[in-house]
Design a protein around this motif. Structure first.
Motif, PDB file in Angstrom:
ATOM      1  N   GLY A  26      -3.297 -14.307 -23.614  1.00  0.00           N
ATOM      2  CA  GLY A  26      -2.351 -12.612 -23.503  1.00  0.00           C
ATOM      3  C   GLY A  26      -3.297 -11.433 -24.627  1.00  0.00           C
ATOM      4  O   GLY A  26      -2.845 -10.902 -24.986  1.00  0.00           O
ATOM      5  N   LEU A  27      -4.236 -11.794 -25.192  1.00  0.00           N
ATOM      6  CA  LEU A  27      -4.777 -11.077 -25.530  1.00  0.00           C
ATOM      7  C   LEU A  27      -6.565 -10.850 -24.906  1.00  0.00           C
ATOM      8  O   LEU A  27      -6.707 -11.509 -24.651  1.00  0.00           O
ATOM      9  N   LEU A  28      -6.789  -9.840 -24.890  1.00  0.00           N
ATOM     10  CA  LEU A  28      -7.960  -8.952 -24.375  1.00  0.00           C
ATOM     11  C   LEU A  28      -8.713  -8.139 -24.938  1.00  0.00           C
ATOM     12  O   LEU A  28      -8.163  -7.126 -25.301  1.00  0.00           O
ATOM     13  N   LEU A  29      -9.837  -8.452 -25.477  1.00  0.00           N
ATOM     14  CA  LEU A  29     -10.737  -7.338 -25.752  1.00  0.00           C
ATOM     15  C   LEU A  29     -11.977  -6.866 -25.058  1.00  0.00           C
ATOM     16  O   LEU A  29     -12.030  -7.368 -24.401  1.00  0.00           O
ATOM     17  N   ILE A  30     -11.871  -5.107 -24.541  1.00  0.00           N
ATOM     18  CA  ILE A  30     -12.700  -4.716 -23.893  1.00  0.00           C
ATOM     19  C   ILE A  30     -13.372  -3.695 -24.693  1.00  0.00           C
ATOM     20  O   ILE A  30     -12.795  -2.727 -24.895  1.00  0.00           O
ATOM     21  N   ASP A  31     -14.348  -4.494 -24.282  1.00  0.00           N
ATOM     22  CA  ASP A  31     -15.993  -3.030 -25.139  1.00  0.00           C
ATOM     23  C   ASP A  31     -16.306  -1.789 -23.717  1.00  0.00           C
ATOM     24  O   ASP A  31     -16.811  -2.373 -23.212  1.00  0.00           O
ATOM     25  N   SER A  32     -15.493  -1.321 -24.873  1.00  0.00           N
ATOM     26  CA  SER A  32     -16.429   0.648 -23.699  1.00  0.00           C
ATOM     27  C   SER A  32     -16.099   0.139 -22.308  1.00  0.00           C
ATOM     28  O   SER A  32     -17.473   0.033 -21.381  1.00  0.00           O
ATOM     29  N   PRO A  33     -15.100  -0.260 -21.887  1.00  0.00           N
ATOM     30  CA  PRO A  33     -14.963   0.092 -20.217  1.00  0.00           C
ATOM     31  C   PRO A  33     -15.390   0.988 -19.755  1.00  0.00           C
ATOM     32  O   PRO A  33     -15.935   1.005 -18.107  1.00  0.00           O
ATOM     33  N   LYS A  34     -15.449   2.227 -20.441  1.00  0.00           N
ATOM     34  CA  LYS A  34     -16.321   3.637 -19.360  1.00  0.00           C
ATOM     35  C   LYS A  34     -17.402   3.299 -18.941  1.00  0.00           C
ATOM     36  O   LYS A  34     -18.502   4.224 -18.339  1.00  0.00           O
ATOM     37  N   ALA A  35     -18.486   2.495 -19.903  1.00  0.00           N
ATOM     38  CA  ALA A  35     -19.946   2.167 -19.568  1.00  0.00           C
ATOM     39  C   ALA A  35     -20.028   1.421 -18.349  1.00  0.00           C
ATOM     40  O   ALA A  35     -21.201   0.948 -18.073  1.00  0.00           O
ATOM     41  N   GLU A  36     -19.078   0.556 -17.288  1.00  0.00           N
ATOM     42  CA  GLU A  36     -18.742   0.364 -16.626  1.00  0.00           C
ATOM     43  C   GLU A  36     -18.929   0.720 -15.323  1.00  0.00           C
ATOM     44  O   GLU A  36     -18.089   0.849 -14.312  1.00  0.00           O
ATOM     45  N   GLU A  37     -19.764   1.757 -15.534  1.00  0.00           N
ATOM     46  CA  GLU A  37     -19.872   3.104 -14.088  1.00  0.00           C
ATOM     47  C   GLU A  37     -18.244   3.043 -13.791  1.00  0.00           C
ATOM     48  O   GLU A  37     -18.713   3.514 -12.593  1.00  0.00           O
ATOM     49  N   ILE A  38     -18.043   3.278 -14.989  1.00  0.00           N
ATOM     50  CA  ILE A  38     -16.019   4.104 -14.333  1.00  0.00           C
ATOM     51  C   ILE A  38     -16.143   5.235 -14.439  1.00  0.00           C
ATOM     52  O   ILE A  38     -17.004   5.669 -15.304  1.00  0.00           O
ATOM     53  N   GLN A  39     -16.051   6.480 -13.988  1.00  0.00           N
ATOM     54  CA  GLN A  39     -15.956   7.850 -13.491  1.00  0.00           C
ATOM     55  C   GLN A  39     -14.679   8.213 -14.401  1.00  0.00           C
ATOM     56  O   GLN A  39     -13.895   7.483 -14.678  1.00  0.00           O
TER      57      GLN A  39
END
Length: 656
Positions: free
Chosen positions: A592-605
């Motif tokens: 139940g723990l998520l560390l997400i680094d720079s989700p906008k970097a994944e080609e997300i507008q």
């Protein structure tokens, strides 16, 4: 008793057509459980992280001491690029994983003290790392009555009921302790897979941690960060708490290694059998040839004795020598007889023609001077015949020639006697020559028979052949035929039991998977659409964590073929789906723990990122999911999240 009520040992024994005793023995040998219990809760919550040290370089050098506090739900770490957002995730990872994934060495050198307070499966834990020159010099994991009691503690404190669970004096020691500790606290088992069919490879806590930390970069792995060894599928099965998922992995690895060992041993035994058979055939062929060579040699007594042949040859040689000597004597006699006959012929001729010869007929006929022993020359003899001068003294020979006829008759008689003596000597010589020839022939025959006495001449070969036969017979006696079938009943039982265990556990896992995966697929599809994949129709995930995505009117594609943005959305969706399905079925799943680094970097507008973060925040609150994201988009964070969910550094300033 129904099959469901039957014990696992009994089911495996029935599958293996063996006894429960055998099953229990095999499982005990490999330390495999025969009682499958649900996993304990695996909740993992971050509360506080403190980092202090001395920053060097051009950006605000000097000492720092920063504390981060993390609440429930989604928290955004917001700062300009290259200002330490990702480092916060890496420092958390250093504490929880034992080693950071990609912490810059320069940043590591700044750290002097690193504290992290978390709750793992309901237990408050404080990670305390002391560092020098980028390496851990001492570390402890503390626990106390509650999470707040740990905040001021960096060492054990009896008065505050702060105790140390782990103490390490180096980075290596800390990593080893933490990886074992986290597996234990989260009720996880090492993930095993067969390595080169000769051993097993264990994947520990770092492999599980890959399902918690989603770094930037568009990984094509649905769950975790490694494709090898079927790890994504094993993580999925463990986090879905499929019955016996971990046990099935261990049983399969044990079977694969044991079966491979058995196959290799059988192959080795077969090779040894073939080599032994070929070697025996070669020795037997050599033995047959040696025996044939010995049989071809004349044995003792099979031909004449060399001694008798040699004696005969020697006797014949003696006879020949005697005959030769006799012949030579007779030859000398015969020559003298011939000379005598010739002399008598000359005498008859002389007395018939010469008065002197008749006068000297009964006299001596010296061949040499009686004084000087010089041979009387022919001219002296001619002088004597033609001029009546003595051949010795040259005086004239005088006398009466009264009865020349008597002299001539006597000379004729003496000639006849000389001829008869010559004939007799010739006959004796010819007889002796015939005997000599006969004896010589006999000697030649004897010598030939002696040369042909092969039993003696070939005796070394015979001895050599006998020795070769003995050597080959001895070699064969120590090269017995090896058994071609080398099956070990005990080993076969082990392999059969493990194979049956795989079948039974896999059946249980498949049955549970069919029930759970239907729900997981529905949740992933719903979450994917909420995260902005509007064309998503449905998904199909299997136990290998292979995700087939159907969208755009029935077009199917696999996860790895999707865009980086779609993959990130679906990776998050999978974790939330696991939590939701786990909650619905009472299963312990993802921590139940998520560390997400720079989700906008994944080609997300921007719009998609806004939608993703908004939905993620909602879902985190709904599903007791703690999410930590990093972003350099101040507008995004402040437009979606409340202030208490944002840890923000002023634009251009370092995060810590």
């Amino acid at each position: 008793m129904t099959e469901a009520e039957e014990s696992l040992a009994a089911r495996i024994a029935r599958q293996a057509k063996s006894s429960e005793v055998d099953v229990r023995d095999v499982f005990a040998t490999y330390g495999l459980p025969l009682t499958l219990t649900p996993a304990r809760p695996r909740g993992l919550r971050l509360h506080r992280m403190r980092v202090d040290g001395l920053r060097t370089g051009s950006l605000e050098p000097g000492p720092f001491d920063t504390t981060f506090r993390f609440g429930a739900g989604l928290t955004a770490l917001v700062a300009s690029n290259l200002r330490g957002k990702t480092s916060v995730l890496e420092l958390i990872t250093w504490c929880l994983r034992g080693t950071p994934r990609d912490l810059q060495s320069g940043v590591r050198n700044w750290i002097r003290h690193l504290d992290l307070d978390i709750v793992v499966a309901g237990q408050p834990l404080g990670f305390r790392l002391d560092c020098l020159d980028g390496e851990i010099v001492s570390a402890q994991v503390l626990t106390g009555p509650d999470i707040d009691s740990l905040e001021a503690a960096r060492t054990p404190d009896d008065t505050g009921q702060i105790t140390a669970l782990i103490t390490a004096g180096s980075a290596e020691s800390y990593a080893q302790h933490i990886q074992a500790f986290m597996l234990d606290r989260l009720d996880l088992q090492p993930l095993l897979n067969t390595l080169n069919e000769t051993g097993t490879q264990a994947h520990g806590w770092p492999a599980y941690y890959g399902a918690i930390y989603l770094p930037a970069g568009g990984d094509k792995v649905l769950l975790g960060d490694q494709m090898m060894g079927g790890l994504p599928g094993r993580l999925l099965q463990v986090f879905l708490d499929l019955p016996a998922a971990a046990t099935l992995t261990r049983v399969r690895a044990a079977h694969d290694v044991r079966n491979s060992t058995v196959k290799r041993r059988k192959a080795d035994a077969h090779d040894a059998f073939q080599q032994r058979r070929e070697e025996r055939e070669r020795k037997e062929s050599e033995l047959r040839e040696a025996r044939a060579r010995l049989a071809a040699l004349p044995g003792p007594g099979e031909d004449e004795s060399l001694t008798s042949l040699a004696a005969e040859a020697a006797r014949r040689a003696g006879e020949v020598a005697d005959a030769q000597e006799t012949w030579e004597g007779l030859m000398r006699v015969h020559r003298r007889a011939v000379e005598h006959r010739r002399r008598e012929e000359r005498l008859l001729n002389d007395v018939s023609e010469s008065l002197t010869a008749r006068l000297l007929f009964h006299g001596l006929d010296p061949q040499a001077c009686p004084r000087c022993d010089q041979e009387i020359a022919e001219d002296r003899r001619l002088q004597e015949r033609d001029h009546h001068a003595c051949a010795v003294c040259a005086r004239l020979v005088t006398g009466e020639d009264d009865n020349p006829q008597e002299v001539q008759d006597e000379a004729r008689l003496r000639l006849e006697q000389a001829k008869e003596a010559e004939s007799t000597s010739r006959q004796a010589l010819e007889a002796t020559e015939a005997e000599l020839t006969r004896l010589t022939d006999l000697l030649a025959v004897g010598q030939a028979r002696l040369r042909e006495a092969q039993s003696v001449l070939l005796l070394p070969q015979r001895i050599q052949a006998q020795e070769e036969i003995l050597r080959l017979e001895g070699a064969l006696s120590v090269l017995p035929d090896l058994p071609e079938n080398t099956s070990d009943p005990y080993e076969s039982t082990i392999v059969n039991v493990l194979k049956a265990g795989i079948a039974v556990l896999d059946t249980d896992s498949k049955s549970a998977a069919e029930r759970l995966f239907e729900d997981v697929n529905k949740e992933i599809a719903d979450l994917g659409r909420r995260f902005g994949i509007n064309s998503l129709e449905r998904v199909e995930i299997n136990r290998a964590a292979q995700l087939k995505v159907i969208k755009d009117g029935g077009v199917a594609d696999y996860f790895s073929k999707l865009s980086a943005g779609e993959r990130l959305r679906l990776r998050i969706a999978v974790v939330i789906a696991l939590l939701r399905v786990g909650a619905a079925h009472g299963l312990s799943t993802h921590p139940g723990l998520l560390l997400i680094d720079s989700p906008k970097a994944e080609e997300i507008q921007d719009l998609d990122a806004h939608s993703l973060v908004t939905e993620l925040a909602k879902l985190a609150d709904e599903n007791s999911l703690q999410v930590l994201i990093t972003t350099a988009d101040f507008t995004l964070a402040n437009g979606v999240l409340p202030k208490d969910r944002i840890v923000e550094a002023a634009e251009g300033r370092p995060m810590w």
